[in-house]
Structure formats: structure tokens, C-alpha cells
Design a protein around this motif. Structure first.
Motif, PDB file in Angstrom:
ATOM      1  N   ILE A 148       0.864  -1.172   0.000  1.00 17.90           N
ATOM      2  CA  ILE A 148       0.000   0.000   0.000  1.00 17.90           C
ATOM      3  C   ILE A 148       0.906   1.228   0.000  1.00 17.90           C
ATOM      4  N   GLY A 149       0.351   2.406   0.233  1.00 20.12           N
ATOM      5  CA  GLY A 149       1.180   3.614   0.320  1.00 20.12           C
ATOM      6  C   GLY A 149       1.526   4.218  -1.026  1.00 20.12           C
ATOM      7  N   PHE A 150       0.578   4.177  -1.960  1.00 18.77           N
ATOM      8  CA  PHE A 150       0.820   4.721  -3.296  1.00 18.77           C
ATOM      9  C   PHE A 150       0.464   6.206  -3.397  1.00 18.77           C
ATOM     10  N   ASP A 151       0.339   6.888  -2.262  1.00 24.79           N
ATOM     11  CA  ASP A 151      -0.119   8.278  -2.274  1.00 24.79           C
ATOM     12  C   ASP A 151       0.869   9.239  -2.920  1.00 24.79           C
ATOM     13  N   ILE A 152       2.171   8.867  -2.981  1.00 25.10           N
ATOM     14  CA  ILE A 152       3.137   9.734  -3.664  1.00 25.10           C
ATOM     15  C   ILE A 152       3.746   9.044  -4.885  1.00 25.10           C
ATOM     16  N   SER A 153       3.158   7.933  -5.300  1.00 24.42           N
ATOM     17  CA  SER A 153       3.675   7.198  -6.458  1.00 24.42           C
ATOM     18  C   SER A 153       3.546   8.040  -7.719  1.00 24.42           C
ATOM     19  N   SER A 154       4.358   7.695  -8.711  1.00 21.81           N
ATOM     20  CA  SER A 154       4.334   8.450  -9.956  1.00 21.81           C
ATOM     21  C   SER A 154       4.602   7.521 -11.132  1.00 21.81           C
ATOM     22  N   LYS A 155       4.356   8.039 -12.308  1.00 20.02           N
ATOM     23  CA  LYS A 155       4.642   7.294 -13.529  1.00 20.02           C
ATOM     24  C   LYS A 155       6.146   7.260 -13.760  1.00 20.02           C
TER      25      LYS A 155
END
Length: 345
Positions: A148-155
Motif C-alpha cells: 500500500i502507500g501509493f499516495d506519492i507514487s508516480s509514472k
């Protein structure tokens, strides 16, 4: 502060993840268990609403991948904001380790599973950017893993972290890669997640972080300039080969880390095999089957040694006085890349 959700009921608080709270709960309509990641009006709702919405959208786009929980719903009102996740009978690895210990084989199996998930995520052109013990969910029975923790994920692409105050950097400072600090004059790519995975691996093996400090600047400096203690020197029961795998993940230069999740998996699987056969791990050459998952063009500057030296010397000679240095050149010739070399340690 707990806020009322429309379609879901919060039951048990699990842990705090930065400014977010993780809860167990259930659907009021279906009475099915769920995980709820939420934040209340105690924080800046506008900023964190955007982050949770971003995580919901990323999870929704990855819904078919094993190891990524299904995003069920997104709720927002004046009191707070939350994303609702499928409950797979898991809890954060940080919480699990408060009362349980993992065997060496367990640790290796968990790292393999995380590497598998990361490999699949990277194939979808997603960079996680926040791998840590709070964002790894584990099933206490079969040790299956979710991220989890994709709140700052990017392409994945040519993302570049600008030079900012360490206290406002994205991600968990104890786990961020050198390139995420904005002080390495290089782009962030999927190998940044491998560094963070290396920090998790190190922590699981030794019981401590590679770099420990409450000072943000010191942590950033450690990630870009210091080398952690070799794990076997902390715990002599850790095989040297396994320690070397961890240190390879923690290389400052992304080109010297593992270049693929497959290459990492092959090496750890060999360690697991040897442990099962003889309860020991012999030394072997690492990365034999480690082939880059993407074409990587080196970011190193060539032929600018004199200019770099001049800039660094000028910068280093400034005391209490002011000095201006002009860098001239045609558009696209590399002026910005040259100037950013002074960010390096």
C-alpha cells in the motif's frame, strides 16, 4: 479524531502511517471486512485528499496485479477523507514485528514476494517511492504480502527531484534513495524502489535501520555519502552472501544496484535453496541473471570536468561575501545539469 463514513464502519485502529491512520472496518451494506486508510481535519485536508485520491486511482489501475489490494471506494466529507481497501487478513509489517520474529527463511521469502510485486508494478510504469515497513502488509499465517502507500507514487519516466529542504521531501526519510533527496543530479527511476527495499531488507535482518538519526539533514547526508555497517558485522549469523545482496541494493549509484527484480529474486532463491539443503549459504557471484528491465542511458556528464571544478571551487570559496557566476550556452546544451553538479556530496 475519528469521522463517520457513509457506507462503512470503523472498528479497530491499527497504526499511524505518517499523517494517515489505518483501520479495520466493515461495509454497512454487505457486512464484509475492509481496511480503511484515512485522515481527519487535524491535517491539511486539501493536500491529503489529493494524495489519497491519487492512491485510490493508482490502486484502481493496478487492480489485476497480485500483491496490490483492491481499492473499493473513496469517501470525502468535511470531517475527513478515506480510501477503502479490500481486507486480505493482513497487517502492516511494522505492527507484526512488534510481537513476532521472522526466521531468515521467512525474511528471504518476504523480500522475494515484494520484489515480485515491484517488478509487476514497474511493468505498469509505476514507481512506488515509499517502500517501508508501514506500507508492506503481511498475512501472519502464510506470509503473503501486499503493498500500500501509493499516495506519492508516480509514472516511470524522467522524474527529477528538485533540491528542497529535507523536512519537506516526499517519502519516509529513513528509506528514501539518494536520488530522491534531490542532491544527486540524476533522474529517479524504478531502481529507487530497490534501494528502499534494501533498507527494509537491512532492517529485517539486523533489527535496525542502516542510518539512524532524528536530524533530517543528517539522514539525507547519510543516504548520499555514508555506507551502512555490513549486516554480518551486526549479526554474525547473517550469511555474508545475503549481506552482500543487501549492500548491492543499497548502492548510492543506481547503476550499481540490481537492475531487475528477476535478478534479485534469482539470487535470493539460491540463498533459500542452500539454507534448505545445508543450513548455510556459500558465497557466489551476484547478479549473474540480472538484466536491466529498461534501456538505461547514463546520466553522467562527460567533458565538463573543468567547468564542474570551477563551479565547485567558486561555491566552496564563498564565506560571508556574495559572488555571481554566469553559465552561458545555447538552449539544451546542458547548463542546468552542469549547475546541479554542485548538489552532489
Amino acid at each position: 479524531m475519528v469521522f463517520e463514513l457513509v457506507d462503512y464502519k470503523l472498528e479497530k485502529f491499527i497504526t499511524k502511517i505518517n499523517r494517515f491512520s489505518l483501520w479495520t472496518g466493515y461495509s454497512k451494506q454487505k457486512n464484509t471486512p475492509v481496511l480503511v486508510k484515512s485522515i481527519t481535519h487535524e491535517a491539511n485536508i486539501t493536500i491529503y485528499k489529493s494524495q489519497l485520491k491519487h492512491e485510490y486511482e493508482i490502486l484502481d489501475s493496478l487492480h489485476s496485479l497480485t500483491g496490490v489490494p483492491t481499492a473499493i471506494d473513496f469517501e470525502y466529507n468535511q470531517e475527513g477523507v478515506a480510501i477503502i481497501l479490500q481486507d486480505n487478513n493482513m497487517l502492516p509489517l511494522s505492527v507484526y514485528l512488534q510481537n513476532k520474529q521472522l526466521t531468515l527463511s521467512n525474511i528471504l521469502s518476504i523480500i522475494i514476494r515484494i520484489a515480485d510485486i515491484l517488478g509487476n508494478i514497474h511493468q505498469q510504469r509505476i514507481l512506488h517511492k515509499n517502500i517501508n515497513l508501514n506500507n508492506i502488509l503481511i498475512n501472519p499465517v502464510d506470509y503473503s504480502v501486499n503493498l500500500i502507500g501509493f499516495d506519492i507514487s508516480s509514472k516511470l519516466g524522467t522524474e527529477y527531484q528538485v533540491f528542497v529542504n529535507p523536512n519537506v521531501l516526499e517519502g519516509s526519510l529513513e528509506y528514501i534513495s539518494p536520488e530522491q533527496t534531490g542532491r544527486m543530479n540524476t533522474f529517479i527511476d524504478y531502481r529507487s524502489d530497490f534501494y528502499s527495499l534494501g533498507v527494509v531488507f537491512y532492517q529485517l535482518l539486523t533489527g535496525q535501520l542502516p542510518f539512524q538519526s532524528t536530524d533530517a539533514i543528517e539522514l539525507v547526508h547519510s543516504h548520499i555519502a555514508k555506507h551502512p555497517i555490513f549486516p554480518t558485522n551486526i549479526n554474525s549469523k547473517i550469511p555474508t552472501t545475503i549481506s552482500s545482496i543487501v549492500m548491492k541494493l543499497l548502492e548510492k549509484n543506481a547503476a550499481e544496484r540490481y537492475q531487475s527484480s528477476y535478478g534479485l529474486k534469482v539470487d535470493i532463491e539460491e540463498c533459500l535453496k542452500q539454507i534448505a539443503e545445508k543450513n548455510n549459504v556459500d558465497e557466489f557471484t551476484l547478479g549473474k541473471q540480472d538484466i536491466s528491465e529498461q534501456l538505461q542511458i547514463p546520466r553522467k556528464l562527460y567533458g565538463r570536468e573543468k567547468e564542474i571544478e570551477l563551479l565547485i571551487n567558486t561555491f566552496g570559496n564563498i564565506n560571508n561575501s556574495s559572488e555571481v557566476t554566469l553559465v552561458l550556452g545555447y538552449s539544451g546544451i546542458g547548463k542546468s545539469s552542469l549547475i546541479q553538479e554542485i548538489y552532489k556530496p
